[in-house]
Design a protein around this motif. Structure first.
Motif, PDB file in Angstrom:
ATOM      1  N   GLN A  44       1.254  -1.335   0.253  1.00 37.34           N
ATOM      2  CA  GLN A  44       0.544  -0.281   0.284  1.00 37.34           C
ATOM      3  C   GLN A  44       0.613   1.056   0.240  1.00 37.34           C
ATOM      4  N   ARG A  45       0.737   2.398  -0.652  1.00 35.94           N
ATOM      5  CA  ARG A  45       0.930   3.986  -0.341  1.00 35.94           C
ATOM      6  C   ARG A  45       0.251   4.678   0.314  1.00 35.94           C
ATOM      7  N   LEU A  46       0.829   5.044   1.279  1.00 34.52           N
ATOM      8  CA  LEU A  46       0.093   5.545   2.073  1.00 34.52           C
ATOM      9  C   LEU A  46       0.567   7.974   2.534  1.00 34.52           C
ATOM     10  N   PRO A  47      -1.270   8.316   0.707  1.00 34.27           N
ATOM     11  CA  PRO A  47      -0.699   9.383   0.756  1.00 34.27           C
ATOM     12  C   PRO A  47      -0.823  10.773   2.755  1.00 34.27           C
ATOM     13  N   PRO A  48      -0.191  11.635   1.687  1.00 30.91           N
ATOM     14  CA  PRO A  48      -0.639  12.599   2.630  1.00 30.91           C
ATOM     15  C   PRO A  48      -1.626  12.757   3.591  1.00 30.91           C
ATOM     16  N   GLY A  49      -2.430  13.569   4.618  1.00 34.92           N
ATOM     17  CA  GLY A  49      -3.567  13.059   5.089  1.00 34.92           C
ATOM     18  C   GLY A  49      -3.953  12.529   6.330  1.00 34.92           C
ATOM     19  N   LEU A  50      -4.943  11.668   6.303  1.00 32.95           N
ATOM     20  CA  LEU A  50      -5.235  10.871   6.749  1.00 32.95           C
ATOM     21  C   LEU A  50      -5.284   9.649   6.827  1.00 32.95           C
ATOM     22  N   THR A  51      -5.269   8.367   7.728  1.00 29.47           N
ATOM     23  CA  THR A  51      -4.774   6.934   7.553  1.00 29.47           C
ATOM     24  C   THR A  51      -5.338   6.235   9.182  1.00 29.47           C
ATOM     25  N   LEU A  52      -6.815   5.450   8.771  1.00 27.60           N
ATOM     26  CA  LEU A  52      -7.010   4.783  10.285  1.00 27.60           C
ATOM     27  C   LEU A  52      -6.555   3.434  10.331  1.00 27.60           C
ATOM     28  N   VAL A  53      -6.228   2.630  11.190  1.00 23.97           N
ATOM     29  CA  VAL A  53      -5.061   1.719  11.559  1.00 23.97           C
ATOM     30  C   VAL A  53      -6.947   0.970  12.652  1.00 23.97           C
ATOM     31  N   LEU A  54      -7.678   0.400  12.187  1.00 25.52           N
ATOM     32  CA  LEU A  54      -8.735  -0.061  12.230  1.00 25.52           C
ATOM     33  C   LEU A  54      -9.186  -1.264  13.137  1.00 25.52           C
ATOM     34  N   SER A  55      -9.450  -1.278  14.507  1.00 23.57           N
ATOM     35  CA  SER A  55      -9.229  -3.383  14.596  1.00 23.57           C
ATOM     36  C   SER A  55     -10.037  -3.231  15.720  1.00 23.57           C
ATOM     37  N   ASP A  56     -10.843  -4.281  16.092  1.00 23.87           N
ATOM     38  CA  ASP A  56     -11.263  -4.534  17.662  1.00 23.87           C
ATOM     39  C   ASP A  56      -9.565  -4.321  18.483  1.00 23.87           C
ATOM     40  N   GLU A  57     -10.768  -4.757  20.335  1.00 25.70           N
ATOM     41  CA  GLU A  57      -9.127  -4.441  21.088  1.00 25.70           C
ATOM     42  C   GLU A  57      -8.250  -5.943  20.515  1.00 25.70           C
ATOM     43  N   SER A  58      -7.109  -5.328  20.754  1.00 26.24           N
ATOM     44  CA  SER A  58      -6.116  -7.323  21.326  1.00 26.24           C
ATOM     45  C   SER A  58      -5.952  -7.465  19.554  1.00 26.24           C
ATOM     46  N   ALA A  59      -6.238  -6.756  18.560  1.00 31.48           N
ATOM     47  CA  ALA A  59      -5.880  -7.164  17.139  1.00 31.48           C
ATOM     48  C   ALA A  59      -5.186  -6.298  16.393  1.00 31.48           C
ATOM     49  N   GLY A  60      -3.892  -6.165  17.087  1.00 33.32           N
ATOM     50  CA  GLY A  60      -2.791  -5.599  16.623  1.00 33.32           C
ATOM     51  C   GLY A  60      -2.552  -4.728  16.463  1.00 33.32           C
ATOM     52  N   LYS A  61      -3.314  -3.086  16.385  1.00 27.16           N
ATOM     53  CA  LYS A  61      -3.671  -1.897  15.722  1.00 27.16           C
ATOM     54  C   LYS A  61      -2.188  -1.435  16.415  1.00 27.16           C
ATOM     55  N   THR A  62      -1.919  -1.773  17.904  1.00 31.67           N
ATOM     56  CA  THR A  62      -0.530  -0.446  18.529  1.00 31.67           C
ATOM     57  C   THR A  62       0.926  -1.193  17.682  1.00 31.67           C
ATOM     58  N   SER A  63       0.554  -2.280  17.587  1.00 31.56           N
ATOM     59  CA  SER A  63       1.616  -3.069  16.979  1.00 31.56           C
ATOM     60  C   SER A  63       1.718  -2.420  15.747  1.00 31.56           C
ATOM     61  N   VAL A  64       1.441  -2.086  15.026  1.00 29.53           N
ATOM     62  CA  VAL A  64       1.397  -1.641  13.496  1.00 29.53           C
ATOM     63  C   VAL A  64       1.707  -0.372  13.596  1.00 29.53           C
ATOM     64  N   LEU A  65       1.188  -0.082  14.567  1.00 29.45           N
ATOM     65  CA  LEU A  65       2.198   1.819  14.812  1.00 29.45           C
ATOM     66  C   LEU A  65       3.188   1.143  15.008  1.00 29.45           C
ATOM     67  N   ARG A  66       3.542   0.377  16.409  1.00 29.65           N
ATOM     68  CA  ARG A  66       5.428   0.478  16.606  1.00 29.65           C
ATOM     69  C   ARG A  66       6.201  -0.081  15.369  1.00 29.65           C
ATOM     70  N   LEU A  67       5.439  -0.867  14.177  1.00 27.05           N
ATOM     71  CA  LEU A  67       6.008  -1.554  13.062  1.00 27.05           C
ATOM     72  C   LEU A  67       6.323   0.218  12.137  1.00 27.05           C
ATOM     73  N   LEU A  68       5.301   0.989  12.367  1.00 22.87           N
ATOM     74  CA  LEU A  68       5.840   1.774  11.585  1.00 22.87           C
ATOM     75  C   LEU A  68       6.305   3.271  11.693  1.00 22.87           C
ATOM     76  N   ALA A  69       6.871   2.948  13.257  1.00 23.72           N
ATOM     77  CA  ALA A  69       7.302   3.752  13.722  1.00 23.72           C
ATOM     78  C   ALA A  69       8.922   3.120  13.641  1.00 23.72           C
ATOM     79  N   GLY A  70       9.199   2.110  13.242  1.00 23.85           N
ATOM     80  CA  GLY A  70      10.447   1.022  13.464  1.00 23.85           C
ATOM     81  C   GLY A  70      10.967   0.698  14.560  1.00 23.85           C
ATOM     82  N   GLU A  71      10.530   0.880  14.890  1.00 22.83           N
ATOM     83  CA  GLU A  71      10.520   0.149  16.735  1.00 22.83           C
ATOM     84  C   GLU A  71      10.018  -1.837  16.921  1.00 22.83           C
ATOM     85  N   LEU A  72       9.303  -1.936  15.638  1.00 21.96           N
ATOM     86  CA  LEU A  72       9.276  -3.510  15.245  1.00 21.96           C
ATOM     87  C   LEU A  72       9.756  -4.150  13.988  1.00 21.96           C
TER      88      LEU A  72
END
Length: 225
Positions: A44-72
């Motif tokens: 996927q290519r994320l453009p400028p603007g708002l992107t939503l990572v959407l999921s229920d609790e404990s489905a990986g939202k925070t982990s995806v942010l940590r991946l995008l941040a370079g922590e994982l």
């Protein structure tokens, strides 16, 4: 972080407008933990603007942010941020991320933190910081130690810093958690201001719903077949 008991998840990605220019490029990314697949073959290519990572609790939202941040790191595939390779120092300099659950340094105040961000973030805006301080009604708290603030006020300080950072990739987890109604109203308006494509930055928000229909450029839905 994703629950160790969660079923393997695949992302479903829908685009409102995916066209050049873009900020972040994902190429066939696999990501997860032993026995738990969060992203599989994500391109996927994320453009400028708002992107939503959407999921229920404990489905990986925070982990995806940590991946995008370079922590994982991904198990496979590549991530590039304005052409900079994931895992490099140059990539990390383009990112704003702070986990709202992390403890603050002893004695840290909002003023001291904003000064540190001004030194660290090349695109930092002091004017934006002041605007968000006022919008979140943080003026009485600027010289207090962070541990003296309520959870909601700590969240507001974090949001003000994230929005003022100017980082090309700005990552925000559960943005309305512990916020009062007035602060949620202000946050929605501030995010809409950042959604303009000519702002040149991608703000990626992880949440369990669409926050009443903010103008998302992309939605990455975890756990959708």
């Amino acid at each position: 972080m994703a629950s160790s008991t969660a079923e393997p998840q695949n992302p479903s990605v829908t685009d409102a407008a995916v066209a050049p220019p873009f900020v972040l490029a994902a190429h066939a990314v696999d990501f997860g933990f032993p026995g738990v697949s969060i992203l599989r073959g994500w391109s996927q290519r994320l453009p400028p603007g708002l992107t939503l990572v959407l999921s229920d609790e404990s489905a990986g939202k925070t982990s995806v942010l940590r991946l995008l941040a370079g922590e994982l790191a991904p198990a496979a595939g590549r991530l590039q941020l304005n052409g900079r390779e994931h895992g490099s120092a140059a990539y990390r300099r383009e990112v704003f991320w702070r986990d709202p659950r992390d403890a603050w340094p002893q004695g840290m105040t909002p003023l001291a933190w904003s000064a540190a961000l001004a030194a660290e973030c090349p695109r930092w805006s002091g004017a934006a910081w002041q605007r968000h301080v006022e919008g979140f009604a943080l003026q009485p708290h600027l010289e207090k130690a962070m541990f003296q603030l309520s959870t909601g006020s700590q969240r507001k300080v974090l949001l003000a810093g994230a929005l003022a950072s100017g980082a090309p990739l700005t990552l925000i987890d559960e943005p309305v958690a512990a916020l009062d109604r007035a602060s949620i109203t202000y946050l929605r308006a501030a995010l809409q201001d950042c959604a303009a494509p000519d702002a040149g930055r991608a703000i990626v928000v992880a949440h369990y719903d669409d926050l009443d229909g903010l103008p998302w450029q992309c939605t990455v839905a975890l756990g959708t077949p």
